[in-house]
Design an enzyme around this catalytic site. Structure first.
Site, PDB file in Angstrom:
ATOM      1  N   PRO A  88       0.870  -1.177   0.000  1.00 38.95           N
ATOM      2  CA  PRO A  88       0.000   0.000   0.000  1.00 38.95           C
ATOM      3  C   PRO A  88       0.910   1.231   0.000  1.00 38.95           C
ATOM      4  O   PRO A  88       1.637   1.478   0.966  1.00 38.95           O
ATOM      5  CB  PRO A  88      -0.785  -0.125   1.313  1.00 38.95           C
ATOM      6  CG  PRO A  88      -0.628  -1.562   1.735  1.00 38.95           C
ATOM      7  CD  PRO A  88       0.723  -1.978   1.231  1.00 38.95           C
ATOM      8  N   ILE A 157       6.942   8.479 -13.819  1.00 42.24           N
ATOM      9  CA  ILE A 157       5.998   7.535 -14.451  1.00 42.24           C
ATOM     10  C   ILE A 157       5.249   6.811 -13.347  1.00 42.24           C
ATOM     11  O   ILE A 157       5.832   6.388 -12.353  1.00 42.24           O
ATOM     12  CB  ILE A 157       6.762   6.490 -15.302  1.00 42.24           C
ATOM     13  CG1 ILE A 157       7.343   7.110 -16.577  1.00 42.24           C
ATOM     14  CG2 ILE A 157       5.876   5.296 -15.667  1.00 42.24           C
ATOM     15  CD1 ILE A 157       6.342   7.462 -17.647  1.00 42.24           C
ATOM     16  N   ARG A 316     -12.252   6.030  29.294  1.00 42.79           N
ATOM     17  CA  ARG A 316     -11.038   6.772  28.873  1.00 42.79           C
ATOM     18  C   ARG A 316     -10.268   7.256  30.101  1.00 42.79           C
ATOM     19  O   ARG A 316      -9.049   7.323  30.105  1.00 42.79           O
ATOM     20  CB  ARG A 316     -11.384   7.932  27.933  1.00 42.79           C
ATOM     21  CG  ARG A 316     -12.214   8.994  28.561  1.00 42.79           C
ATOM     22  CD  ARG A 316     -12.401  10.188  27.647  1.00 42.79           C
ATOM     23  NE  ARG A 316     -13.385  11.102  28.197  1.00 42.79           N
ATOM     24  CZ  ARG A 316     -13.425  12.385  27.955  1.00 42.79           C
ATOM     25  NH1 ARG A 316     -12.563  12.934  27.150  1.00 42.79           N
ATOM     26  NH2 ARG A 316     -14.366  13.146  28.483  1.00 42.79           N
ATOM     27  N   GLU A 370      -3.596  11.232  11.754  1.00 44.12           N
ATOM     28  CA  GLU A 370      -3.927   9.890  12.257  1.00 44.12           C
ATOM     29  C   GLU A 370      -3.257   8.786  11.447  1.00 44.12           C
ATOM     30  O   GLU A 370      -2.732   7.816  11.997  1.00 44.12           O
ATOM     31  CB  GLU A 370      -5.445   9.658  12.242  1.00 44.12           C
ATOM     32  CG  GLU A 370      -6.237  10.539  13.187  1.00 44.12           C
ATOM     33  CD  GLU A 370      -6.570  11.901  12.593  1.00 44.12           C
ATOM     34  OE1 GLU A 370      -6.234  12.143  11.416  1.00 44.12           O
ATOM     35  OE2 GLU A 370      -7.159  12.729  13.308  1.00 44.12           O
ATOM     36  N   PHE A 396     -12.263   7.996  13.858  1.00 44.94           N
ATOM     37  CA  PHE A 396     -11.144   8.241  12.945  1.00 44.94           C
ATOM     38  C   PHE A 396     -10.266   7.010  12.748  1.00 44.94           C
ATOM     39  O   PHE A 396      -9.222   7.079  12.103  1.00 44.94           O
ATOM     40  CB  PHE A 396     -10.342   9.469  13.395  1.00 44.94           C
ATOM     41  CG  PHE A 396     -11.190  10.710  13.489  1.00 44.94           C
ATOM     42  CD1 PHE A 396     -12.072  11.026  12.454  1.00 44.94           C
ATOM     43  CD2 PHE A 396     -11.157  11.533  14.601  1.00 44.94           C
ATOM     44  CE1 PHE A 396     -12.900  12.146  12.541  1.00 44.94           C
ATOM     45  CE2 PHE A 396     -11.979  12.647  14.695  1.00 44.94           C
ATOM     46  CZ  PHE A 396     -12.857  12.959  13.665  1.00 44.94           C
ATOM     47  N   HIS A 420     -14.247   8.002  22.735  1.00 40.49           N
ATOM     48  CA  HIS A 420     -15.487   8.551  22.160  1.00 40.49           C
ATOM     49  C   HIS A 420     -16.101   7.500  21.237  1.00 40.49           C
ATOM     50  O   HIS A 420     -16.278   7.705  20.046  1.00 40.49           O
ATOM     51  CB  HIS A 420     -15.207   9.866  21.432  1.00 40.49           C
ATOM     52  CG  HIS A 420     -14.710  10.943  22.353  1.00 40.49           C
ATOM     53  ND1 HIS A 420     -13.571  10.792  23.128  1.00 40.49           N
ATOM     54  CD2 HIS A 420     -15.208  12.169  22.662  1.00 40.49           C
ATOM     55  CE1 HIS A 420     -13.387  11.895  23.853  1.00 40.49           C
ATOM     56  NE2 HIS A 420     -14.367  12.728  23.600  1.00 40.49           N
TER      57      HIS A 420
HETATM   58  C1  LIG Z   1      -2.359   2.769  -1.785  1.00 40.59           C
HETATM   59  C2  LIG Z   1      -2.077   2.176  -3.133  1.00 40.59           C
HETATM   60  N1  LIG Z   1      -2.784   2.606  -4.201  1.00 40.59           N
HETATM   61  C3  LIG Z   1      -2.575   2.034  -5.412  1.00 40.59           C
HETATM   62  C4  LIG Z   1      -1.667   1.038  -5.576  1.00 40.59           C
HETATM   63  C5  LIG Z   1      -1.481   0.373  -6.922  1.00 40.59           C
HETATM   64  N2  LIG Z   1      -0.193   0.805  -7.509  1.00 40.59           N
HETATM   65  C6  LIG Z   1       0.888   0.045  -7.410  1.00 40.59           C
HETATM   66  S1  LIG Z   1       2.229   0.766  -8.083  1.00 40.59           S
HETATM   67  C7  LIG Z   1       1.340   2.115  -8.556  1.00 40.59           C
HETATM   68  C8  LIG Z   1       2.003   3.256  -9.307  1.00 40.59           C
HETATM   69  C9  LIG Z   1       3.184   3.690  -8.604  1.00 40.59           C
HETATM   70  O1  LIG Z   1       3.909   4.576  -9.353  1.00 40.59           O
HETATM   71  P1  LIG Z   1       5.419   4.869  -8.955  1.00 40.59           P
HETATM   72  O2  LIG Z   1       5.539   5.011  -7.508  1.00 40.59           O
HETATM   73  O3  LIG Z   1       5.870   6.011  -9.793  1.00 40.59           O
HETATM   74  O4  LIG Z   1       6.164   3.545  -9.317  1.00 40.59           O
HETATM   75  P2  LIG Z   1       6.911   3.201 -10.689  1.00 40.59           P
HETATM   76  O5  LIG Z   1       5.860   3.248 -11.749  1.00 40.59           O
HETATM   77  O6  LIG Z   1       7.934   4.235 -10.863  1.00 40.59           O
HETATM   78  O7  LIG Z   1       7.451   1.854 -10.427  1.00 40.59           O
HETATM   79  C10 LIG Z   1       0.019   1.981  -8.167  1.00 40.59           C
HETATM   80  C11 LIG Z   1      -1.022   3.009  -8.423  1.00 40.59           C
HETATM   81  C12 LIG Z   1      -0.951   0.617  -4.437  1.00 40.59           C
HETATM   82  N3  LIG Z   1      -0.061  -0.353  -4.485  1.00 40.59           N
HETATM   83  N4  LIG Z   1      -1.163   1.232  -3.241  1.00 40.59           N
END
Ligand SMILES: Cc1ncc(C[n+]2csc(CCOP(=O)(O)OP(=O)(O)O)c2C)c(N)n1
Length: 623
Positions: A88, A157, A316, A370, A396, A420
Site C-alpha cells: 500500500p 511515471i 477513557r 492519524e 477516525f 469517544h
Molecule cells: C495505496 C495504493 N494505491 C494504489 C496502488 C497500486 N499501484 C501500485 S504501483 C502504482 C504506481 C506507482 O507509481 P510509482 O511510484 O511512480 O512507481 P513506478 O511506476 O515508478 O514503479 C500503483 C497506483 C498501491 N499499491 N497502493
C-alpha cells in the site's frame, strides 16, 4: 522500478548501508525500507546477492508463487532482511519515520555506541502522491530526524502514464518547506549517487535524494514508459535488453566474479557487528535494566485502587489511570495522540514530550495526522524494543485503517487508544459517532478489539494488550461515565475469556443478554427490570469478541447454550453480534447514522433504554 533503481541500490548496499547478512537482527543495523513495494524484486535480489540465508535463487525462481518468501510485495518476516510489509503505497515512508524516531529514542537511552544508525527508505512517485507521505514527512521534518534518508525514484511515471497527468508538485519546495534537505541527482550516475549518499552521512535534518531515473532502465522500447511498470517485458524485449546491457549470461546465472563482489559487500558487516558485540556485552546488564518491563505491579495495584474507590468513571479516564501506573515503571512504552491528548487521556504525569533535538521523552504529539501516526507506530514496534500506543477518536479509525491492517498482518504490538466510542459522545453528532467501525474492525484478522465496561475491565484489557506481543489491540473507550460492573478484587483476568457472566437474576433463566462497554450497564438495568416481571436472565459482558471466539467449545456452550433466547446490546452496528444470537435472537444496536444531542437523548432516540429493551423482550417471549 528494480531496473530503474538498481544503480542507486547497488551503491547504497556496497558502500554505505551497515548490515550483516549473517545477523539480520543486529540491533544497530541501518534499516532499509522499500516503500515502493511493487518493486519487491529489487529487495529480494539485494538480499540474495549480499548473502542473506533467507532468500535463495530457488526462492527467487518462485517469485509470486504460493508460500514463496519472494511474494508479490515484501512481507515482513523477522530475521530475513525484509524489515516491513509494504505495497500500500506510502506506508513504508511512515514506517521509516517510526524507525528513525525509535533510533533517536534508543540512542538517547542506550548511548551512541549501541544505537547510531540510518534509516533509508526507497519511495516512488506513487508513495509521494499518497496523503500519508505528506503527514509523515512533515512530522519527520519537524522532529529533525537527521538519520532519515529518502531515496526518491523520481522517474515521473506511474501506472496511468506520465505523472504530469496528475501532479505538478515542486518537489524541491515541498521537501524544503517540510524542513528536509533536498539533493537532486542523476540516478544512473555513480559519482552523483556516491557523493549524495556521502553527504547525507553528516546531515542535520532528514534528507531526500531525488534520483532522476528511467523506469525499466536498459529496455530499448519500454524504458521511460508506463508500459514497463506492471507487466513482464516479454521475451523479445528481454533479448533486446540483454544486447543493450551486453549481458551474455543465462536467466538466473550470476557470474562468479560478480557474486563474489556482492558477497564481499555483505561480509563487511560481520566486522561491524563483531566490534559492536564486544561493546554490547560490556553494557548488556545496564541495557537490560533500562529496557526492562514490569507490568504486573502496576496492574495489581491499579486493580486494588479501582475496587477501593469504586467510582463512576469514563473508561477513557480509567485508561489514563492504568497508564499512569504503567508509564511510571516501563520506559519502553511510547505514548502519543493525534492532537486529542486531553480527550484520549493518553498522557500522564510520567510522560515527557519528545521534541526536535530532544528524544529523552516518551510522548509524541503526532499532530492531526492519524494515518501517519499509525504507520509510524508500526515502524516503532518493528524496530526492536519499544511498545507504541496512540490515541484518536474511534470514528477516525477510518483514517487509520490501512496501517491498523498492516499492524495485524505483521503481528506487531501496537496499541490503539480509541475514545469517544459511540453515540455516547453526544453533541458532536453523526460525523463523530462510530456506527459501523466496531463491526468492520472486528473483521480484521489478528486484531483484538477491546471494549471494556468499567475501570476493572479497562485495566484487564490493558493488561491483555500490553502482554500480547504478536497481536495489535484497539481499546474502544467511552467519553461518558459508567457505573462499576466488577466490584470484587480478583487476581485473574476475566476479560481474557473475551466474554463472561457478570450478573444472573435467578438460577433458572430464560434469557441471555450479551453486551459490551457502556451497554453492560444498560444490560444490567434491563436484566433487573425484567426480573421484576419474573423474566430471569443472565448478563454476559463481552469485552473482546476476538478472544471469546478463540475459547473452547464447552466454554462457548456454557455462555451461549444455556438459553434459546439471546439478545445483544451495543450502541453500534448489529452485524457482528448476529453470529451469537441464533434464529430467535435479537440484536439491539444502531444501523443508521447517529444524531447530535445530549447523549442520554440519543440513547432514547434509538430505543437503547432499559424500558424499551425490556418491553421488546417481553414481546419476544410472548411470541
Ligand atoms: C495505496 C495504493 N494505491 C494504489 C496502488 C497500486 N499501484 C501500485 S504501483 C502504482 C504506481 C506507482 O507509481 P510509482 O511510484 O511512480 O512507481 P513506478 O511506476 O515508478 O514503479 C500503483 C497506483 C498501491 N499499491 N497502493
Amino acid at each position: 522500478m528494480p531496473m530503474g533503481m538498481a544503480d542507486v541500490a547497488t551503491i547504497l548496499f556496497r558502500n554505505f548501508l551497515k548490515y550483516n547478512p549473517k545477523n539480520p537482527n543486529w540491533l544497530n543495523r541501518d534499516r532499509f525500507v522499500l516503500s515502493a513495494g511493487h518493486g519487491s524484486m529489487l529487495l529480494y535480489s539485494l538480499l540474495y546477492l549480499t548473502g542473506y540465508k533467507s532468500i535463495s535463487l530457488k526462492d527467487i525462481k518462485k517469485f509470486r508463487q504460493l508460500n514463496s518468501i519472494c511474494a508479490g510485495h515484501p512481507e515482513y518476516h523477522p530475521g530475513t532482511g525484509i524489515e516491513t510489509t509494504t505495497g500500500p503505497l506510502g506506508q513504508g515512508i511512515a514506517n521509516s519515520v517510526g524507525f528513525a524516531i525509535t533510533e533517536e529514542i534508543l540512542r538517547k537511552k542506550l548511548g551512541k555506541e549501541i544505537i547510531n544508525h540510518k534509516t533509508y527508505v526507497l519511495a516512488g512517485d506513487g508513495c509521494l502522491m499518497e496523503g500519508i507521505s505528506h503527514e509523515a514527512m512533515s512530522l519527520a521534518g519537524h522532529l529533525k530526524l537527521k538519520n532519515l534518508v529518502m531515496l526518491f525514484d523520481n522517474n515521473s511515471i506511474s501506472i496511468d502514464g506520465p505523472t504530469n497527468l496528475a501532479v505538478s508538485d515542486n518537489f524541491k519546495k515541498r521537501f524544503e518547506s517540510y524542513g528536509w534537505n533536498y539533493i537532486l541527482i542523476n540516478g544512473h550516475n555513480y559519482n552523483e549517487i556516491f557523493n549524495a549518499l556521502k553527504k547525507v552521512q553528516n546531515a542535520k535534518k532528514p534528507t531526500v535524494i531525488s534520483c532522476k531515473t528511467k523506469i525499466g532502465f536498459g529496455s530499448p522500447n519500454k524504458s521511460g514508459k508506463a508500459s514497463s511498470h506492471g507487466s513482464p517485458l516479454g521475451n523479445q524485449e528481454i533479448e533486446l535488453v540483454r544486447k543493450k546491457l551486453n549481458w551474455k549470461y543465462k536467466p538466473f546465472e550470476i557470474p562468479k566474479n560478480i557474486l563474489i563482489e556482492w558477497r564481499k559487500a555483505g561480509i563487511k558487516g560481520s566486522k561491524l557487528t563483531e566490534k559492536w558485540n564486544k561493546i554490547y556485552k560490556r553494557k548488556k546488564s545496564k541495557i537490560n535494566k533500562i529496557l526492562k518491563n514490569n507490568f504486573n505491579k502496576a496492574i495489581k495495584s491499579e486493580k486494588r485502587n479501582a475496587i477501593k474507590e469504586l467510582k463512576n468513571l469514563a473508561t477513557r479516564k480509567s485508561s489514563e489511570l492504568i497508564l499512569n501506573a504503567l508509564a511510571y515503571e516501563n520506559k519502553t512504552l511510547i505514548g502519543g495522540s493525534a492532537d486529542l491528548t486531553g480527550s484520549n487521556n493518553t498522557k500522564t504525569k510520567f510522560h515527557k514530550i519528545i521534541k526536535p533535538g530532544d528524544f529523552s521523552g516518551n510522548y509524541i504529539h503526532y499532530g492531526v495526522r492519524e494515518h501517519a501516526m499509525c504507520g509510524i507506530m508500526n515502524g516503532i514496534a518493528l524496530h526492536s524494543k519499544l511498545i507504541p500506543y496512540g490515541g484518536t477518536f474511534l470514528i477516525f479509525s477510518d483514517y487509520c485503517k490501512p496501517s491498523i491492517r498492516l499492524s495485524a498482518l505483521m503481528k506487531q504490538q501496537v496499541i490503539y487508544v480509541m475514545t469517544h466510542d459511540s453515540i455516547g459522545l453526544g453533541e458532536d453528532g453523526p460525523t463523530h459517532q462510530p456506527i459501523e467501525q466496531l463491526s468492520g474492525l472486528r473483521s480484521i484478522p489478528n486484531l483484538n478489539i477491546f471494549r471494556p465496561a468499567d475501570r476493572i475491565e479497562t485495566i484487564e484489557c490493558w493488561e491483555l494488550a500490553i502482554k500480547n506481543s504478536k497481536t495489535p489491540s484497539i481499546l474502544s473507550l467511552t467519553r461518558q461515565n459508567l457505573n462499576p460492573v466488577r466490584k470484587k478484587y480478583l487476581t485473574n483476568n476475566k476479560c481474557s475469556l473475551g466474554a463472561y457472566e457478570v450478573l444472573r437474576t435467578n438460577k433458572n433463566i430464560k434469557l441471555t443478554i450479551l453486551a459490551s462497554g457502556s451497554e453492560v450497564n444498560l444490560a444490567i438495568e434491563t436484566s433487573h427490570k425484567l426480573a421484576k416481571n419474573k423474566i430471569y436472565s443472565k448478563v454476559i459482558s463481552v469485552p473482546c469478541q476476538d478472544l471469546f471466539d478463540l475459547q473452547s467449545r464447552s466454554y462457548k456452550q456454557k455462555i451461549l447454550g444455556e438459553t434459546k433466547l439471546k439478545i445483544s446490546i451495543e450502541a453500534g452496528s448489529t452485524d457482528c453480534w448476529k453470529k451469537y444470537l441464533g434464529s430467535e435472537g435479537f440484536a439491539f444496536g444502531i444501523d443508521k447514522f447517529g444524531k447530535s444531542a445530549p447523549y442520554k437523548d440519543i440513547y432514547k432516540h434509538f430505543g437503547l433504554t432499559a424500558e424499551n429493551i425490556s418491553k421488546k423482550i417481553k414481546n419476544l417471549i410472548r411470541i
